[in-house]
Design a protein around this motif. Structure first.
Motif, PDB file in Angstrom:
ATOM      1  N   TYR B 262     -50.645 123.667 -36.720  1.00  0.00           N
ATOM      2  CA  TYR B 262     -50.670 124.540 -35.534  1.00  0.00           C
ATOM      3  C   TYR B 262     -49.473 125.490 -35.572  1.00  0.00           C
ATOM      4  O   TYR B 262     -48.545 125.367 -34.755  1.00  0.00           O
ATOM      5  CB  TYR B 262     -50.621 123.696 -34.257  1.00  0.00           C
ATOM      6  N   PRO B 263     -49.427 126.420 -36.504  1.00  0.00           N
ATOM      7  CA  PRO B 263     -48.257 127.295 -36.655  1.00  0.00           C
ATOM      8  C   PRO B 263     -48.024 128.205 -35.444  1.00  0.00           C
ATOM      9  O   PRO B 263     -46.904 128.697 -35.252  1.00  0.00           O
ATOM     10  CB  PRO B 263     -48.583 128.114 -37.906  1.00  0.00           C
ATOM     11  N   ASP B 264     -49.068 128.417 -34.634  1.00  0.00           N
ATOM     12  CA  ASP B 264     -48.906 129.361 -33.515  1.00  0.00           C
ATOM     13  C   ASP B 264     -48.368 128.729 -32.240  1.00  0.00           C
ATOM     14  O   ASP B 264     -48.185 129.422 -31.236  1.00  0.00           O
ATOM     15  CB  ASP B 264     -50.262 130.013 -33.198  1.00  0.00           C
ATOM     16  N   LEU B 265     -48.144 127.429 -32.245  1.00  0.00           N
ATOM     17  CA  LEU B 265     -47.665 126.787 -31.011  1.00  0.00           C
ATOM     18  C   LEU B 265     -46.239 127.238 -30.687  1.00  0.00           C
ATOM     19  O   LEU B 265     -45.419 127.383 -31.591  1.00  0.00           O
ATOM     20  CB  LEU B 265     -47.655 125.268 -31.174  1.00  0.00           C
ATOM     21  N   ASP B 266     -45.959 127.423 -29.381  1.00  0.00           N
ATOM     22  CA  ASP B 266     -44.592 127.789 -28.981  1.00  0.00           C
ATOM     23  C   ASP B 266     -43.625 126.666 -29.334  1.00  0.00           C
ATOM     24  O   ASP B 266     -42.554 126.888 -29.879  1.00  0.00           O
ATOM     25  CB  ASP B 266     -44.536 128.036 -27.465  1.00  0.00           C
ATOM     26  N   THR B 267     -44.007 125.475 -28.938  1.00  0.00           N
ATOM     27  CA  THR B 267     -43.178 124.295 -29.225  1.00  0.00           C
ATOM     28  C   THR B 267     -44.116 123.180 -29.670  1.00  0.00           C
ATOM     29  O   THR B 267     -45.298 123.170 -29.277  1.00  0.00           O
ATOM     30  CB  THR B 267     -42.439 123.803 -27.954  1.00  0.00           C
ATOM     31  N   PRO B 268     -43.618 122.243 -30.464  1.00  0.00           N
ATOM     32  CA  PRO B 268     -44.503 121.142 -30.875  1.00  0.00           C
ATOM     33  C   PRO B 268     -45.103 120.387 -29.685  1.00  0.00           C
ATOM     34  O   PRO B 268     -46.249 119.921 -29.751  1.00  0.00           O
ATOM     35  CB  PRO B 268     -43.578 120.233 -31.684  1.00  0.00           C
ATOM     36  N   SER B 269     -44.333 120.278 -28.598  1.00  0.00           N
ATOM     37  CA  SER B 269     -44.851 119.516 -27.449  1.00  0.00           C
ATOM     38  C   SER B 269     -46.063 120.187 -26.811  1.00  0.00           C
ATOM     39  O   SER B 269     -46.833 119.540 -26.104  1.00  0.00           O
ATOM     40  CB  SER B 269     -43.745 119.301 -26.410  1.00  0.00           C
ATOM     41  N   SER B 270     -46.219 121.514 -27.054  1.00  0.00           N
ATOM     42  CA  SER B 270     -47.371 122.213 -26.456  1.00  0.00           C
ATOM     43  C   SER B 270     -48.696 121.694 -26.998  1.00  0.00           C
ATOM     44  O   SER B 270     -49.747 121.923 -26.398  1.00  0.00           O
ATOM     45  CB  SER B 270     -47.329 123.714 -26.746  1.00  0.00           C
ATOM     46  N   LEU B 271     -48.644 120.998 -28.122  1.00  0.00           N
ATOM     47  CA  LEU B 271     -49.880 120.403 -28.637  1.00  0.00           C
ATOM     48  C   LEU B 271     -50.437 119.390 -27.638  1.00  0.00           C
ATOM     49  O   LEU B 271     -51.653 119.200 -27.527  1.00  0.00           O
ATOM     50  CB  LEU B 271     -49.602 119.702 -29.985  1.00  0.00           C
ATOM     51  N   TYR B 272     -49.523 118.760 -26.886  1.00  0.00           N
ATOM     52  CA  TYR B 272     -49.920 117.671 -25.981  1.00  0.00           C
ATOM     53  C   TYR B 272     -49.892 118.039 -24.496  1.00  0.00           C
ATOM     54  O   TYR B 272     -50.595 117.433 -23.708  1.00  0.00           O
ATOM     55  CB  TYR B 272     -48.995 116.463 -26.189  1.00  0.00           C
ATOM     56  N   LEU B 273     -49.018 118.973 -24.141  1.00  0.00           N
ATOM     57  CA  LEU B 273     -48.786 119.213 -22.711  1.00  0.00           C
ATOM     58  C   LEU B 273     -49.453 120.500 -22.206  1.00  0.00           C
ATOM     59  O   LEU B 273     -49.634 121.441 -22.975  1.00  0.00           O
ATOM     60  CB  LEU B 273     -47.282 119.283 -22.434  1.00  0.00           C
ATOM     61  N   GLY B 274     -49.731 120.512 -20.920  1.00  0.00           N
ATOM     62  CA  GLY B 274     -50.259 121.713 -20.271  1.00  0.00           C
ATOM     63  C   GLY B 274     -51.746 121.890 -20.468  1.00  0.00           C
ATOM     64  O   GLY B 274     -52.416 121.085 -21.133  1.00  0.00           O
ATOM     65  N   GLU B 426     -41.150 111.566 -11.072  1.00  0.00           N
ATOM     66  CA  GLU B 426     -41.274 113.027 -11.090  1.00  0.00           C
ATOM     67  C   GLU B 426     -41.479 113.610 -12.490  1.00  0.00           C
ATOM     68  O   GLU B 426     -41.816 114.783 -12.630  1.00  0.00           O
ATOM     69  CB  GLU B 426     -40.048 113.682 -10.428  1.00  0.00           C
ATOM     70  N   ASP B 427     -41.290 112.791 -13.530  1.00  0.00           N
ATOM     71  CA  ASP B 427     -41.531 113.284 -14.891  1.00  0.00           C
ATOM     72  C   ASP B 427     -42.953 113.005 -15.378  1.00  0.00           C
ATOM     73  O   ASP B 427     -43.317 113.370 -16.490  1.00  0.00           O
ATOM     74  CB  ASP B 427     -40.532 112.643 -15.864  1.00  0.00           C
ATOM     75  N   VAL B 428     -43.708 112.318 -14.556  1.00  0.00           N
ATOM     76  CA  VAL B 428     -45.083 111.985 -14.956  1.00  0.00           C
ATOM     77  C   VAL B 428     -46.027 113.108 -14.532  1.00  0.00           C
ATOM     78  O   VAL B 428     -45.980 113.570 -13.398  1.00  0.00           O
ATOM     79  CB  VAL B 428     -45.518 110.642 -14.326  1.00  0.00           C
ATOM     80  N   ILE B 429     -46.862 113.512 -15.457  1.00  0.00           N
ATOM     81  CA  ILE B 429     -47.794 114.616 -15.180  1.00  0.00           C
ATOM     82  C   ILE B 429     -49.130 114.310 -15.857  1.00  0.00           C
ATOM     83  O   ILE B 429     -49.171 113.557 -16.841  1.00  0.00           O
ATOM     84  CB  ILE B 429     -47.202 115.950 -15.707  1.00  0.00           C
ATOM     85  N   ALA B 430     -50.187 114.885 -15.329  1.00  0.00           N
ATOM     86  CA  ALA B 430     -51.494 114.686 -15.969  1.00  0.00           C
ATOM     87  C   ALA B 430     -51.521 115.391 -17.316  1.00  0.00           C
ATOM     88  O   ALA B 430     -50.984 116.495 -17.455  1.00  0.00           O
ATOM     89  CB  ALA B 430     -52.593 115.232 -15.076  1.00  0.00           C
ATOM     90  N   MET B 431     -52.097 114.739 -18.300  1.00  0.00           N
ATOM     91  CA  MET B 431     -52.258 115.339 -19.630  1.00  0.00           C
ATOM     92  C   MET B 431     -53.747 115.490 -19.894  1.00  0.00           C
ATOM     93  O   MET B 431     -54.550 114.623 -19.513  1.00  0.00           O
ATOM     94  CB  MET B 431     -51.635 114.434 -20.698  1.00  0.00           C
ATOM     95  N   LEU B 432     -54.102 116.567 -20.546  1.00  0.00           N
ATOM     96  CA  LEU B 432     -55.511 116.746 -20.882  1.00  0.00           C
ATOM     97  C   LEU B 432     -55.963 115.592 -21.776  1.00  0.00           C
ATOM     98  O   LEU B 432     -55.159 115.061 -22.539  1.00  0.00           O
ATOM     99  CB  LEU B 432     -55.714 118.068 -21.632  1.00  0.00           C
ATOM    100  N   PRO B 433     -57.214 115.214 -21.675  1.00  0.00           N
ATOM    101  CA  PRO B 433     -57.695 114.146 -22.560  1.00  0.00           C
ATOM    102  C   PRO B 433     -57.781 114.651 -24.000  1.00  0.00           C
ATOM    103  O   PRO B 433     -57.920 115.858 -24.228  1.00  0.00           O
ATOM    104  CB  PRO B 433     -59.080 113.843 -22.005  1.00  0.00           C
ATOM    105  N   PRO B 434     -57.713 113.756 -24.980  1.00  0.00           N
ATOM    106  CA  PRO B 434     -57.837 114.190 -26.377  1.00  0.00           C
ATOM    107  C   PRO B 434     -59.175 114.896 -26.607  1.00  0.00           C
ATOM    108  O   PRO B 434     -60.173 114.582 -25.951  1.00  0.00           O
ATOM    109  CB  PRO B 434     -57.788 112.869 -27.154  1.00  0.00           C
ATOM    110  N   LEU B 435     -59.170 115.808 -27.535  1.00  0.00           N
ATOM    111  CA  LEU B 435     -60.409 116.518 -27.870  1.00  0.00           C
ATOM    112  C   LEU B 435     -61.367 115.565 -28.574  1.00  0.00           C
ATOM    113  O   LEU B 435     -60.942 114.687 -29.324  1.00  0.00           O
ATOM    114  CB  LEU B 435     -60.099 117.683 -28.808  1.00  0.00           C
ATOM    115  N   THR B 436     -62.615 115.751 -28.296  1.00  0.00           N
ATOM    116  CA  THR B 436     -63.633 114.945 -28.981  1.00  0.00           C
ATOM    117  C   THR B 436     -64.953 115.697 -29.000  1.00  0.00           C
ATOM    118  O   THR B 436     -65.144 116.648 -28.226  1.00  0.00           O
ATOM    119  CB  THR B 436     -63.841 113.583 -28.276  1.00  0.00           C
TER     120      THR B 436
END
Lengths: 331, 658
Positions: B262-274, B426-436
């Motif tokens: 994923y070379p276009d990601l802003d940050t590695p964490s963006s793969l999982y968050l938002g 306060e650090d807990v947030i909903a994460m999108l489910p894994p792709l399938t």
């Protein structure tokens, strides 16, 4: 046969007279002690209402029971429930429960039955009365704790979780008797020892009362006579105490055998889990799950009826054997 | 003599048994549903309405059972033993008295069992039980057919017209409607995946936060997807020395993989968050591994200092009763459906061709259980998640106890409700489910199986009641579908709702707003848990026939809750629905209506908890469970699952007219 005159034989006349005499005797006895019979009446009613009347409910074992239709209104299905239970989809669970009931009960008799006797013998030998009374009271106390409290305590003591380890689990790990990761409450092989030891701890003291009373009723002159003959303490126990307790022991063992298939479900339900079903699930917990949790009362009743018939046969058998070998029996 | 007396007593007792009224109910012939047409109708309403609403919890009945009296906004005081404020309000609105005749701790099922044996004569309304029981006894003539009384239920009637899927779901096999269900906020997201955002950022976006780690784990899982050039799990396995993976190796492999894939990601964490997250289950497992191996780093992130002996549970469930939530992860190994509706007992789903299936015995589910077993053995799933002897609330332990002295257990991800879960930390947030993928399609989508549905609980009206009592009951039933009744049941009595103020939800819809009294009193008595406060003290939000509104839940959402809603709404995560053309996404009913013969046939099968337990025994690697995942299927087969499925398949066919 209008012309034939019926003639009573001598024996018939005598039997009738004798019957009349017996009834008359009974009536006089009742009349004489009517106060005692009045006192007995509540107990008779209690048995009739709470022990005999509910027996009618056993009919649901032969019915496709529907609470809305009632026991008599539900459709009769013969032995279908028994077949489903013993040879159908429930067979594995049922026979596992049946086997476990026998094994746990047998362990209970082998390990649990002698302890109260031993305790009673020890208590009877304590000469310091105050000490003896305090010890007895302490030994009775666990009997009055609820099963929920007892099992909660046991689970806390033996639990070996991710961060919390009970005192007993910690001790067993320190002694190297179990591995560091072993959570014995989750292991089928530990269930029976946990159950039996908990039962002994809870009931040994209270159960010893009856044996203690039996020992106390033995005439001191017998002990004195043995002493004069030079008998020691062990011989006192062997030749005086045990024979003196024998009727009580035999009656208690017969009653215990009668209950061999009647293990209470409370402690087991509170202690067992899916990991330990293979050694923990007994008929009463099976009936509870099927009858109450799944709402299949007919199947639950069949399992219970089967249980009761076997228990009945066992009591009869134990009583017969006892009568043959010791002249002491329940009836 | 004694023998004879004993014999006589026995005979007397047996006679008593014979004459003893075992048949406690009249034949059901007198209750046949045809009788209903012959009842002389009247518009008169009874002066007293008896309600038997049993829910197995004396806090949640119609009666106020708190030891502290409750002072209402208008100054009146409600004390123990009185009707709860909502029910006092309904009473005054209806113009007749309401009497709670429930045995306060009785469960709905117990209540139905007992009431059925006396012919449902002790109350007019029975509530708290599940719909299948109302259908069962309704079809035997014990409850009125509401479908024939729709003229007296104008609001409910309108509601059914607007929601035909609900009408279909509650119609019994004989075409009658015997109960009104509790309907959740249909088509809104329900339980979703949550995670600690700060952990993902700390591990993936900056090397500065990393602490020295000594842990290692033995890799077992080999990866599922081959959608990218390389599989990150396979790469981590290669990096494991002799099968033992270290934190450094796991993290480096994951970061390199993200950078290359994923070379276009802003940050590695963006793969999982938002709402732009695009990870699959293998990428999630790779992250879980890094987390499991980073107890020092992560405990420091959460508490400010390294916690000696910290244990990280990458995935956990709220408590062992919710052990089922581990199975939800099976969805992400190729889209196998697990729960057909929002209830743990509903395992019926339609496949892409519309065939009715029982998920737990499907090959793909069995394969999924195998993967879960591997993840468990790697330590990626909380070790005590299925231990029913452990009654702890793991969500509280793993999310809400960071600041406690001696806290050693920390969790990363769970599957739970947004409002209550984000409130824990306060650090807990909903994460999108894994792709399938899902069904026949090869498209990778975000799919969450849990959604808001028609609930199984509801209430019904006894046919033994007089016409006046039935009218009173119908009036109450309909009230909850009126505008006013809907507010009362969702938000409390009118004086508890803020005057002339509205609440705008993140979905842009406006809702009635809680008054200050609700918030303050909920804080005082229930630590701010408005939902429990409304149920236990006020008498609203109860599991009886009404339509629940999401505006209530939005209003007690805190911390990252709104952002969590937004993550799912923006990404438009796919969820099952009653109204969809795609069979695999169609919700199956929460309640099935079985005929008497079907019920009798069902009783010959043993499918139940014993078989379900095999799944958890297998996943946790118990020596008492099946040796292979196939053993799970065998246990179900032995218990008669084929017959079981056939019965429900027939019932489903009847309900859908197929």
């Amino acid at each position: 046969m209008g012309g034939v005159k019926t003639v009573k034989t001598n024996s018939q006349v005598m039997k009738q007279t004798s019957d009349e005499g017996t009834w008359s005797k009974h009536w006089h006895a009742v009349k004489k002690d009517w106060r005692l019979y009045v006192l007995l009446l509540p107990m008779v009613l209690w048995f009739a209402l709470w022990s005999y009347k509910p027996m009618g409910g056993l009919l649901i074992a032969f019915k496709n029971y529907d609470a809305a239709k009632g026991v008599l209104g539900s459709d009769f299905v013969g032995f279908s429930n028994f077949i489903t239970l013993m040879f159908g989809t429930y067979a594995t669970q049922f026979w596992t429960a049946f086997r476990n009931t026998f094994i746990i009960s047998l362990y209970g008799i082998i390990f649990g039955f002698p302890i109260p006797i031993l305790l009673a013998l020890l208590m009877s030998e304590v000469r310091h009365k105050a000490y003896s009374k305090v010890m007895q009271t302490f030994s009775y106390l666990p009997h009055f704790l609820s099963e929920v409290t007892i099992t909660g305590l046991v689970i806390t003591l033996v639990y070996n979780g991710e961060v919390s380890t009970g005192v007993i689990a910690e001790a067993l790990i320190s002694l190297g008797w179990i591995s560091e990761n072993a959570n014995i409450i989750q292991e089928a092989s530990y269930f029976r020892p946990i159950y039996i030891l908990t039962g002994i701890w809870k009931e040994a003291g209270y159960s010893s009362i009856v044996y203690f009373a039996a020992i106390m009723s033995i005439s001191p002159t017998l002990y004195e006579a043995l002493k004069m003959d030079g008998g020691n303490k062990l011989q006192e126990i062997r030749y005086v105490t045990f024979p003196g307790m024998a009727p009580t022991l035999i009656i208690m063992i017969i009653l215990r055998i009668g209950k061999i298939l009647s293990i209470g479900y409370e402690r087991i339900i509170l202690l067992y889990n899916a990991n330990t079903y293979s050694s923990a699930d007994v008929l009463s917990t099976f009936v509870y799950r099927i009858g109450l949790e799944r709402g299949n009362q007919a199947l639950g009743a069949s399992a219970d009826l089967f249980n009761a018939i076997i228990a009945f046969a066992l009591v009869i058998g134990a009583n017969y054997i006892s009568r043959q070998i010791s002249e002491t029996s329940l009836w | 003599m004694l023998k004879k007396i004993s014999f006589l007593l026995l005979v007397a007792a047996l006679l008593l048994v014979g004459c003893g009224g075992l048949d406690t109910s009249e034949s059901d012939e007198s209750n046949s549903s045809d009788d209903e047409d012959q009842v002389e109708t009247t518009d008169e309403v009874a002066s007293n309405l008896k309600i038997n609403y049993a829910i197995g919890n004396n806090q949640r009945t119609l009666t106020y059972n708190q030891s502290n009296p409750l002072e209402l906004p208008d100054g009146t005081v409600v004390s123990s033993g009185e009707l709860k404020p909502t029910w006092q309000h309904i009473q005054s609105e209806m113009g007749f008295s309401i009497e709670d005749v429930a045995v306060q701790d009785q469960t709905g099922e117990e209540m139905m069992e007992i009431a059925s044996s006396t012919g449902f004569e002790d109350a007019t309304i029975y509530g708290g039980a599940k719909g299948d029981l109302y259908n069962e006894f309704g079809s035997k003539g014990y409850f009125i057919d509401l479908g024939k009384r729709l003229d007296k239920l104008p609001n409910f009637s309108k509601y059914l017209e607007e929601n035909p899927s609900i009408a279909d779901s509650i119609t019994a096999f004989d075409g009658s409607i015997y109960y009104i269900p509790y309907v959740a906020e249909i088509d809104n997201y329900a339980r979703v995946l949550h995670g600690r955002e700060d952990w993902v950022v700390a591990l993936l976006d900056s090397a500065d936060t990393l602490e020295q780690e000594d842990a290692s784990l033995d890799v077992v899982y080999e990866g599922y997807w081959d959608r990218n050039d390389e599989n990150v799990v396979a790469l981590q396995n290669e990096a494991a020395s002799g099968g033992a993976l270290t934190q450094q190796a796991a993290l480096d492999t994951l970061l390199n993989y993200i950078e290359e894939t994923y070379p276009d990601l802003d940050t590695p964490s963006s793969l999982y968050l938002g709402s732009e997250a695009q990870y699959d289950i293998d990428e999630l497992v790779a992250l879980w591994r890094v987390m499991k191996l980073s107890p020092n780093t992560l405990s420091k992130v959460s508490t400010g200092e390294v916690v000696d002996g910290a244990i990280i549970s990458p995935y956990f469930v709220r408590n062992s009763k919710n052990r089922w939530d581990i199975l939800r992860m099976v969805n992400y190994f190729g889209g196998q459906r697990i729960f057909g509706s929002d209830t743990q007992t509903n395992r019926y789903y339609l496949d892409a061709d519309g065939n009715f299936n029982y998920s737990f015995i499907e090959d793909q589910a069995i394969e999924g259980f195998d993967y879960l077993n591997q993840l468990y053995s790697e330590g990626l799933v909380h070790s005590e998640f299925a231990d029913l002897n452990n009654t702890d609330n793991f969500r509280t332990t793993f999310y809400a106890s960071d600041e406690y002295e001696g806290q050693k257990q920390f969790g990363f991800m769970t599957y739970d409700w947004i409002a209550s879960t984000t409130a824990t930390n306060e650090d807990v947030i909903a994460m999108l489910p894994p792709l399938t993928t899902l069904g026949d399609s090869d498209e990778m989508i975000h799919f969450i199986e849990n959604t808001r549905t028609i609930k199984p609980e509801g209430w019904a009206i006894s046919k033994q009641s007089s016409e006046e009592e039935i009218n009173a009951a119908l009036q109450v039933f309909d009230f909850f579908f009126s505008e006013e009744g809907n507010v009362v049941q969702n938000y409390g009595t009118p004086d508890m709702v803020a005057d002339e103020e509205i609440f705008t939800g993140p979905d842009g819809v406006v809702y009635p707003k809680f008054g200050d009294w609700i918030i303050e009193t909920a804080n005082e008595f229930k630590d701010g848990d408005v939902s429990s406060f409304l149920r236990d003290f006020v008498g609203s939000q109860m599991a009886l026939g009404y339509q629940k509104e999401i505006g209530f839940e939005y209003q007690y959402t805190v911390n990252q809750g709104f952002e969590s809603w937004s993550v799912y709404q923006v990404a438009d995560v796919t969820q099952p629905s009653y109204n969809t053309d795609n069979p695999i996404l169609r919700l199956t009913p929460t309640v099935f209506s079985l005929t008497e013969q079907e019920q009798a046939q069902l009783d010959t099968t043993a499918v139940g908890e014993n078989e379900d337990d095999q799944i958890f025994l297998y996943i946790t690697g118990s020596e008492n469970g099946p040796e292979t995942a196939e053993g799970i299927k065998e246990a179900y087969m032995e218990a008669g699952i084929d017959t079981y499925i056939d019965i429900y398949k027939k019932a489903y066919g009847r309900m859908t007219g197929e």
